[in-house]
Design an enzyme around this catalytic site. Structure first.
Site, PDB file in Angstrom:
ATOM      1  N   GLY A   1       0.614  48.197  -2.770  1.00  0.00           N
ATOM      2  CA  GLY A   1       0.749  49.432  -2.023  1.00  0.00           C
ATOM      3  C   GLY A   1      -0.388  49.297  -0.909  1.00  0.00           C
ATOM      4  O   GLY A   1      -0.950  48.164  -0.620  1.00  0.00           O
ATOM      5  N   ASP A   2      -0.769  50.544  -0.114  1.00  0.00           N
ATOM      6  CA  ASP A   2      -1.778  50.474   0.792  1.00  0.00           C
ATOM      7  C   ASP A   2      -3.171  50.667   0.301  1.00  0.00           C
ATOM      8  O   ASP A   2      -4.074  50.295   0.874  1.00  0.00           O
ATOM      9  CB  ASP A   2      -1.700  51.767   1.494  1.00  0.00           C
TER      10      ASP A   2
ATOM     11  N   GLY B   1      -0.878  58.445  -1.140  1.00  0.00           N
ATOM     12  CA  GLY B   1       0.620  58.904  -0.578  1.00  0.00           C
ATOM     13  C   GLY B   1       1.349  57.892  -0.747  1.00  0.00           C
ATOM     14  O   GLY B   1       1.166  56.730  -1.539  1.00  0.00           O
TER      15      GLY B   1
ATOM     16  N   ARG C   1       4.917  44.885  -6.350  1.00  0.00           N
ATOM     17  CA  ARG C   1       4.994  45.643  -5.082  1.00  0.00           C
ATOM     18  C   ARG C   1       3.548  45.875  -5.052  1.00  0.00           C
ATOM     19  O   ARG C   1       2.557  46.248  -5.761  1.00  0.00           O
ATOM     20  CB  ARG C   1       5.580  46.729  -5.276  1.00  0.00           C
TER      21      ARG C   1
ATOM     22  N   THR D   1      -3.492  58.927  -6.757  1.00  0.00           N
ATOM     23  CA  THR D   1      -4.492  57.766  -6.754  1.00  0.00           C
ATOM     24  C   THR D   1      -5.792  58.187  -6.923  1.00  0.00           C
ATOM     25  O   THR D   1      -5.990  59.339  -6.681  1.00  0.00           O
ATOM     26  CB  THR D   1      -4.253  57.040  -5.328  1.00  0.00           C
TER      27      THR D   1
HETATM   28  N1  ASP Z   1      -0.819  55.142  -2.158  1.00  0.00           N
HETATM   29  C1  ASP Z   1      -0.797  54.617  -3.505  1.00  0.00           C
HETATM   30  C2  ASP Z   1       0.153  53.558  -3.303  1.00  0.00           C
HETATM   31  O1  ASP Z   1       1.318  53.372  -2.603  1.00  0.00           O
HETATM   32  C3  ASP Z   1      -0.125  55.689  -4.273  1.00  0.00           C
HETATM   33  C4  ASP Z   1      -0.656  56.969  -4.230  1.00  0.00           C
HETATM   34  O2  ASP Z   1      -1.534  57.313  -3.516  1.00  0.00           O
HETATM   35  O3  ASP Z   1      -0.095  57.931  -4.685  1.00  0.00           O
HETATM   36  O4  ASP Z   1       0.329  52.430  -3.996  1.00  0.00           O
END
Ligand code: ASP
Length: 327
Positions: A223-224, A245, A221, A193
């Site tokens: 994510g964060d 992450g 979906r 990311t």
């Molecule tokens: N945090 C991001 C997500 O879960 C992905 C990543 O940071 O690798 O969408």
């Protein structure tokens, strides 16, 4: 309106004090930014030297774009926005062009941005046609009454504001497509990311994060990264944080806000707070990833519990630094 001479003099004096104090502050205060380009299984032994050089050059380019804005007295929000745009436009990172793909083989993008001065925030999720998701997150923050907009509604809002639309194929690089085909067989999960946190000359903090999410994610979906308090948070009285992450864990822990709260309520230093949340809480729960963070005094922290994290910083009292691997 009748304004007495005395009142006017008093008002002008206040105005003068306001501007000089801001100037004095901006002349002596520390400023700078920290960026990341994702955390994960990033090992020196697996990375060809040319690839490492490419990543290093792109991270330096993003740092320098953001730093120039801060150096010229620009806002932390503009610096965060500019640095993230460079990483979004690069096929190297999992954001904008080069984003990972859903189970259906499409790119679905998420992003958010937050202003530490006002606690204003904007977030978008599930975008399929917006070239720079962080710009749309900022538009939501600045031009709508809302904090978060998703999918076709967010894109409709973008259309009303003459945003740049691209075909979903624009995001899909050959490398990601091959990775998708390979992962489809092995069910291995990949992530990565981009994000930036900055402190400007006026003491204002900002944070932003942009992502394609996780490889092979279920369509829909989220994510964060677009969740304020999980993947992104900024508050002038504490710090600015951007995460990367396994998003599900970061949402469950409210990682970015948790770091800010440890500073606010428990008087932790920035590094103590970030390390506590990543290396203890996240790790205990079984999550992987890391954060970049900067506090109101220009201290920074970049903990992660993976093999590597693409990262870099440039503070006003030092030179730009870019790192990829552990140590
Ligand atoms: N945090 C991001 C997500 O879960 C992905 C990543 O940071 O690798 O969408």
């Amino acid at each position: 309106m009748c304004v007495s001479k005395r009142n006017l003099t008093f008002f002008l004096l206040l105005l003068f004090l306001h501007f000089t104090s801001e100037n004095i502050y901006s002349q002596f205060s520390k400023f700078g930014l920290v960026i990341h380009g994702g955390a994960g299984t990033i090992l020196k032994k697996d990375m060809p030297l040319e690839k490492e050089a490419e990543y290093t050059a792109k991270l330096n380019e993003a740092l320098s774009a953001g730093y120039k804005i801060l150096e010229n007295g620009g806002t932390s929000l503009d610096a965060v926005n500019a640095a993230i745009n460079i990483l979004e436009d690069s096929p190297l990172f999992n954001a904008g062009k080069g984003a990972v793909l859903t189970e259906k083989g499409e790119a679905e993008l998420d992003a958010s941005i937050m202003d530490g001065k006002t606690l204003a925030a904007g977030a978008v999720a599930g975008l399929k046609h917006i070239k720079n998701p962080i710009n749309l997150a900022r538009l939501v923050m600045e031009k709508s009454k809302h904090v978060m907009m998703i999918g076709s509604g967010a894109e409709e809002f973008a259309k009303q504001n003459n945003y740049e639309f691209v075909d979903n194929k624009y995001f899909i690089t050959e490398e990601r497509w091959q990775q998708y085909l390979k992962i489809k067989e092995t069910q291995d999960k990949k992530h990565g990311t981009v994000g930036c946190v900055a402190l400007d000359k006026n003491g204002n903090l900002a944070a932003g994060t942009s992502t394609g999410g996780m490889m092979m994610k279920k369509f829909g979906r989220v994510g964060d990264a677009p969740i304020i308090g999980a993947g992104t948070y900024a508050n002038n009285s504490t710090c600015a944080v951007s995460a990367t992450g396994h998003g599900e864990y970061f949402i469950r822990l409210g990682v970015a806000k948790d770091i800010s709260s440890l500073i606010e309520y428990k008087n932790f230093s920035l590094d103590q707070a970030a390390t506590e949340v990543i290396n203890i809480k996240l790790t205990k729960l079984g999550g992987t990833g890391g954060v970049i963070a900067i506090d109101k005094n220009g201290n920074i922290s970049m903990p992660f519990n993976t093999d590597g994290m693409y990262r870099g910083y440039h503070l006003s009292d030092g030179k730009p630094v870019v790192q990829i691997f552990k140590n």
